[in-house]
Structure formats: C-alpha cells, structure tokens
Design a protein around this motif. Structure first.
Motif, mmCIF file in Angstrom:
data_model
loop_
_atom_site.group_PDB
_atom_site.id
_atom_site.type_symbol
_atom_site.label_atom_id
_atom_site.label_comp_id
_atom_site.label_asym_id
_atom_site.label_seq_id
_atom_site.Cartn_x
_atom_site.Cartn_y
_atom_site.Cartn_z
ATOM 1 N N LEU A 78 -59.046 -79.066 -58.145
ATOM 2 C CA LEU A 78 -59.221 -78.226 -56.956
ATOM 3 C C LEU A 78 -60.673 -78.297 -56.481
ATOM 4 C CD1 LEU A 78 -58.483 -76.022 -54.887
ATOM 5 C CD2 LEU A 78 -58.881 -74.318 -56.683
ATOM 6 N N LYS A 79 -61.616 -78.230 -57.420
ATOM 7 C CA LYS A 79 -63.036 -78.298 -57.066
ATOM 8 C C LYS A 79 -63.398 -79.638 -56.416
ATOM 9 C CE LYS A 79 -64.809 -75.005 -60.493
ATOM 10 N NZ LYS A 79 -65.542 -74.861 -61.780
ATOM 11 N N VAL A 80 -62.759 -80.707 -56.892
ATOM 12 C CA VAL A 80 -62.984 -82.029 -56.282
ATOM 13 C C VAL A 80 -62.543 -82.000 -54.824
ATOM 14 C CG1 VAL A 80 -62.281 -84.464 -56.282
ATOM 15 C CG2 VAL A 80 -62.822 -83.325 -58.447
ATOM 16 N N MET A 81 -61.356 -81.431 -54.548
ATOM 17 C CA MET A 81 -60.848 -81.372 -53.168
ATOM 18 C C MET A 81 -61.725 -80.473 -52.293
ATOM 19 S SD MET A 81 -58.542 -83.509 -53.043
ATOM 20 C CE MET A 81 -58.372 -84.514 -54.512
ATOM 21 N N MET A 82 -62.220 -79.375 -52.863
ATOM 22 C CA MET A 82 -63.109 -78.482 -52.102
ATOM 23 C C MET A 82 -64.402 -79.193 -51.728
ATOM 24 S SD MET A 82 -62.316 -74.985 -54.238
ATOM 25 C CE MET A 82 -63.775 -74.100 -53.720
ATOM 26 N N THR A 83 -64.900 -80.022 -52.653
ATOM 27 C CA THR A 83 -66.113 -80.814 -52.369
ATOM 28 C C THR A 83 -65.832 -81.828 -51.267
ATOM 29 O OG1 THR A 83 -66.860 -80.574 -54.653
ATOM 30 C CG2 THR A 83 -67.834 -82.365 -53.378
ATOM 31 N N LEU A 84 -64.649 -82.460 -51.325
ATOM 32 C CA LEU A 84 -64.298 -83.468 -50.316
ATOM 33 C C LEU A 84 -64.042 -82.835 -48.946
ATOM 34 C CD1 LEU A 84 -62.046 -85.761 -52.535
ATOM 35 C CD2 LEU A 84 -64.267 -86.360 -51.558
ATOM 36 N N LEU A 85 -63.653 -81.573 -48.925
ATOM 37 C CA LEU A 85 -63.507 -80.862 -47.644
ATOM 38 C C LEU A 85 -64.852 -80.733 -46.929
ATOM 39 C CD1 LEU A 85 -61.053 -77.897 -48.411
ATOM 40 C CD2 LEU A 85 -60.666 -79.753 -46.770
ATOM 41 N N LYS A 86 -65.936 -80.822 -47.698
ATOM 42 C CA LYS A 86 -67.289 -80.717 -47.120
ATOM 43 C C LYS A 86 -67.892 -82.087 -46.825
ATOM 44 C CE LYS A 86 -68.971 -78.443 -50.659
ATOM 45 N NZ LYS A 86 -69.922 -77.744 -51.541
ATOM 46 N N ASP A 87 -67.129 -83.148 -47.080
ATOM 47 C CA ASP A 87 -67.659 -84.506 -46.898
ATOM 48 C C ASP A 87 -68.133 -84.709 -45.460
ATOM 49 O OD1 ASP A 87 -67.369 -87.253 -48.656
ATOM 50 O OD2 ASP A 87 -67.323 -87.665 -46.498
ATOM 51 N N SER A 88 -69.118 -85.589 -45.290
ATOM 52 C CA SER A 88 -69.653 -85.850 -43.944
ATOM 53 C C SER A 88 -68.641 -86.598 -43.071
ATOM 54 C CB SER A 88 -70.948 -86.659 -44.040
ATOM 55 O OG SER A 88 -70.716 -87.870 -44.752
ATOM 56 N N LYS A 106 -65.094 -87.029 -41.335
ATOM 57 C CA LYS A 106 -63.936 -86.232 -40.905
ATOM 58 C C LYS A 106 -62.641 -86.779 -41.504
ATOM 59 C CE LYS A 106 -61.497 -84.611 -36.811
ATOM 60 N NZ LYS A 106 -61.359 -84.687 -35.355
ATOM 61 N N ASN A 107 -62.539 -88.108 -41.603
ATOM 62 C CA ASN A 107 -61.341 -88.719 -42.187
ATOM 63 C C ASN A 107 -61.122 -88.242 -43.615
ATOM 64 O OD1 ASN A 107 -60.324 -90.452 -40.102
ATOM 65 N ND2 ASN A 107 -62.104 -91.755 -40.399
ATOM 66 N N ILE A 108 -62.206 -88.178 -44.374
ATOM 67 C CA ILE A 108 -62.105 -87.728 -45.768
ATOM 68 C C ILE A 108 -61.756 -86.245 -45.806
ATOM 69 C CG2 ILE A 108 -63.481 -87.251 -47.848
ATOM 70 C CD1 ILE A 108 -64.723 -90.010 -47.530
ATOM 71 N N GLN A 109 -62.344 -85.463 -44.923
ATOM 72 C CA GLN A 109 -62.035 -84.026 -44.869
ATOM 73 C C GLN A 109 -60.535 -83.797 -44.646
ATOM 74 O OE1 GLN A 109 -64.394 -82.265 -41.780
ATOM 75 N NE2 GLN A 109 -66.345 -82.745 -42.753
ATOM 76 N N ILE A 110 -59.978 -84.536 -43.688
ATOM 77 C CA ILE A 110 -58.555 -84.356 -43.342
ATOM 78 C C ILE A 110 -57.655 -84.811 -44.493
ATOM 79 C CG2 ILE A 110 -56.720 -85.194 -41.817
ATOM 80 C CD1 ILE A 110 -58.937 -85.142 -39.567
ATOM 81 N N GLU A 129 -64.506 -71.128 -43.202
ATOM 82 C CA GLU A 129 -65.412 -71.750 -42.213
ATOM 83 C C GLU A 129 -65.115 -73.249 -42.091
ATOM 84 O OE1 GLU A 129 -70.150 -72.792 -41.685
ATOM 85 O OE2 GLU A 129 -69.576 -71.265 -43.144
ATOM 86 N N LEU A 130 -64.934 -73.904 -43.231
ATOM 87 C CA LEU A 130 -64.620 -75.341 -43.218
ATOM 88 C C LEU A 130 -63.296 -75.602 -42.507
ATOM 89 C CD1 LEU A 130 -65.569 -76.313 -46.894
ATOM 90 C CD2 LEU A 130 -66.625 -77.236 -44.828
ATOM 91 N N LEU A 131 -62.303 -74.781 -42.809
ATOM 92 C CA LEU A 131 -60.985 -74.970 -42.200
ATOM 93 C C LEU A 131 -61.012 -74.684 -40.702
ATOM 94 C CD1 LEU A 131 -58.765 -73.403 -45.007
ATOM 95 C CD2 LEU A 131 -58.970 -75.826 -44.432
ATOM 96 N N HIS A 132 -61.792 -73.703 -40.319
ATOM 97 C CA HIS A 132 -61.914 -73.364 -38.894
ATOM 98 C C HIS A 132 -62.427 -74.569 -38.090
ATOM 99 C CE1 HIS A 132 -62.638 -71.065 -35.253
ATOM 100 N NE2 HIS A 132 -63.892 -71.537 -35.243
ATOM 101 N N ASN A 133 -63.344 -75.323 -38.690
ATOM 102 C CA ASN A 133 -63.956 -76.457 -37.984
ATOM 103 C C ASN A 133 -63.177 -77.764 -38.135
ATOM 104 O OD1 ASN A 133 -66.193 -74.951 -37.059
ATOM 105 N ND2 ASN A 133 -67.154 -75.106 -39.074
ATOM 106 N N PHE A 166 -50.570 -79.994 -37.862
ATOM 107 C CA PHE A 166 -51.757 -79.767 -38.686
ATOM 108 C C PHE A 166 -52.237 -78.324 -38.531
ATOM 109 C CE2 PHE A 166 -56.347 -79.738 -39.395
ATOM 110 C CZ PHE A 166 -56.455 -80.394 -40.615
ATOM 111 N N ASP A 167 -52.280 -77.852 -37.273
ATOM 112 C CA ASP A 167 -52.740 -76.481 -37.015
ATOM 113 C C ASP A 167 -51.826 -75.439 -37.658
ATOM 114 O OD1 ASP A 167 -54.992 -77.251 -35.679
ATOM 115 O OD2 ASP A 167 -54.136 -77.050 -33.662
#
Length: 345
Positions: free
Chosen positions: A259-269, A271-275, A307-311, A323-324
């Motif tokens: 889970l922590k790995v995915m949370m870190t990847l949600l912050k990746d620079s 956008k493709n990786i975030q999604i 905040e991450l999900l909002h953006n 997705f929304d």
C-alpha cells in the motif's frame, strides 16, 4: 557435345540438409582465431545451410514448402541435436545466419505431426537450453535474437513453466534494468509474456514463490528509472487483475508495505504512473476486509491522499466519467475511515 554441366544440382534431402547444418556448426569448434580465413569459410557454410533450411521451411517465394519435407527436416534436426548446436553457436554466427535462424525458429517450434511438437519435445528433454537463452541477455550482440527465440518458446505452456520455476527467471529483474535500452526493453517484453501468457501456470508460480517474487518486484516499482517504474506498474495491474490470480491479489492488498508503495507512486511526477498506481491503490481502499494496519495508514494520511486524488484526472470522454466515479467512491471511503474513532496501529 554434352551440356550436362548446365543442369541444376539435385536438391538436397532433408536428411542431407540437417547433416550439412550440423557439420558446418560443428566445424566452428575446429577453428581458432589464427585461422581467420578458415573461420570465415566455416561461417559462410553455416549461412548457406541456414538459407537452405529457410527455403525448405518457408518455400522459395515461387513454390510453397512441402509439409512432408518440413516434417522430415524437423525430425532430423531434433534427432541430430542440431537444435542444441544452433543455440550454443548463436554468438559466433554472422548477422544473416542469425536472422535466418530466428525466422526459422518459430516454424520449427510450431510444426507438429499429429499431436507432437518435435522441437518443443526436444527442448523439454534439454531444458538447460532455455537457461542458456535467458543468460544470453547478458550478451548485447545476441540479446535481441535470443529474446525473440525465448518468446517463441514461451508460447508453449510447458516451456514457460520451466523458465518461471527455474533459477534463471530471477535474472529478469536485473535484465529489465540493463543500461542498454533496446536490450532492457526486449527483456521486459519476455518478462511480460512469462507473467501473462499462461494464467494458471503463473498463478501456481506466484502462489509458490509469493514472498520472493514480490520482494523483487517491489524494487522495480521503486526503481529510479522512469521506464522501469511505468512498465512494471502497468504489468502488475495486468497480471494481478487476471481471474486466476484473484487469490494473489487478495493477499497483496492486505499488505501495508505494498500500500505504501502505491501511495508513493500516486505522488510520482508522471501523470501516467499516478493513474496506473490509482488503479491498484483503489483495490486496497475498496477491499471490504481491510486489515487494521491498512485502515490506520489510510486514515492517518487522508488529507494528503484526498489532495492527490482531487488533482488526479485522465482527460475527457467515457473513460474519464468511469474514472471520476471510481475516484469518488475511493474518496468517500477514505473520508469515512478518517471519521472513525482514532485507530491504534
């Protein structure tokens, strides 16, 4: 006056072609660097014989190949151990000979008589040849040829299973990050085929090697290399969400470290990786049987996560709507967890 010398020579029989290939490949053993001319001649002979093999297997552009002749050639190639020689001599061969070999390899493997795939059966009896092909990713001169040949092998479940269960499979975690981009990309294509072509075999492998595999896979997801992170995350989605792997996914989403790995990847620079990370992260959140540890992490980090999900958005169209909708459900669940009495970890 006789004009017999203008007559075309008699086509060689499949047995003769197989013997000629074997003899020319074995002749490479007898040459040394000092005998450059002799080696060149031997390589030319191999190239000529591979050209003949290609004609027998594929036809000559004007006539279709004879299936009887193809069958005889395939049987002879296996009987005379030519398959092993072709693999072991690959690094010495010239460019044209390698190209012909890779082209013929697929035909050799796919050809069957009745229910028997002769060449696949031969490799089953010489599994070490698959290990040899995997290790060849360390030789950038022949890595792409070997990659092509491996992917043809992986189409057959029995051969894919052997590679997955072998020690050489672990080498892919290194090969997909090799500095040579073309070789690393090719290795990743082979790695992907191993994990997606045969669902039941992959599920068995992941069940038996869960900790070892996901320990290694975590390093790919957290790699400094953007391409590695993106490709491995996308591949993780593909094989984790396959129905034969549902029990693996259920186990994976119970673990806080992932889970922590995915949370870190949600912050990746990127956008493709975030999604891509969101599509795995949402399974952790939506899981109705979340362990306490997972609830605690989500609740404690709810502000940053919201905040991450909002953006986060994918663009326009139907895909964006779905997705929304998914994002809204995940946001609501995180908000619900945040309102619960303080959770003790």
């Amino acid at each position: 006056m006789s004009f017999s010398f203008f007559k075309p020579s008699r086509p060689r029989s499949p047995q003769e072609v197989a013997k000629a290939i074997k003899d020319s490949l074995m002749a490479l053993d007898n040459k040394t660097v000092v005998e450059v001319k002799a080696l060149e001649k031997a390589l030319e002979e191999v190239e000529k014989n591979f050209g003949t093999m290609r004609c027998v297997l594929c036809g000559d552009g004007e006539t279709e190949p004879s299936m009887d002749q193809v069958t005889l050639l395939v049987q002879e190639i296996c009987k005379e151990d030519v398959i092993a020689l072709m693999i072991h001599k690959l690094a010495i061969l010239g460019w044209e000979a390698r190209k012909d070999l890779v082209h013929c390899w697929s035909i050799l493997l796919k050809h069957k008589v009745g229910s028997t795939y002769y060449c696949v059966q031969y490799i089953e009896n010489h599994f070490e040849l698959l290990d040899f092909l995997v290790v060849c990713y360390d030789n950038k001169e022949i890595a792409l040829n070997c990659g092509n040949m491996l992917r043809e092998c992986i189409k057959f479940e029995i051969l894919a299973k052997y590679i997955l269960d072998s020690a050489s499979f672990q080498l892919f975690f290194k090969f997909v990050e090799l500095p040579n981009f073309d070789v690393a990309s090719d290795a990743f294509s082979t790695f992907k085929d191993l994990l997606t072509k045969h669902g039941t075999v992959v599920a068995e492998y992941l069940t038996a090697h869960y900790d070892e595999f996901f320990d290694s896979y975590e390093k790919l997801l957290t790699s400094n290399n953007y391409v590695t992170r993106r490709q491995s995350l996308k591949l993780l989605s593909e094989f984790l969400l396959e129905s034969p792997n549902s029990h693996i996914m259920k186990r994976y989403i119970l673990e806080v470290r992932y889970l922590k790995v995915m949370m870190t990847l949600l912050k990746d620079s990127s956008k493709n990786i975030q999604i891509s990370a969101f599509h795995i992260f949402k399974v952790f959140v939506a899981n109705p049987n979340k362990p306490q540890e997972v609830k605690v992490i989500l609740a404690k980090n709810h502000e940053k996560l919201l905040e991450l999900l909002h953006n986060l958005s994918v663009g326009k169209g139907a895909e964006d709507e779905q997705f929304d909708e998914e994002k809204e459900l995940i946001v609501k669940e995180i908000e619900r967890l945040a309102r619960l009495p303080i959770l003790e970890s």
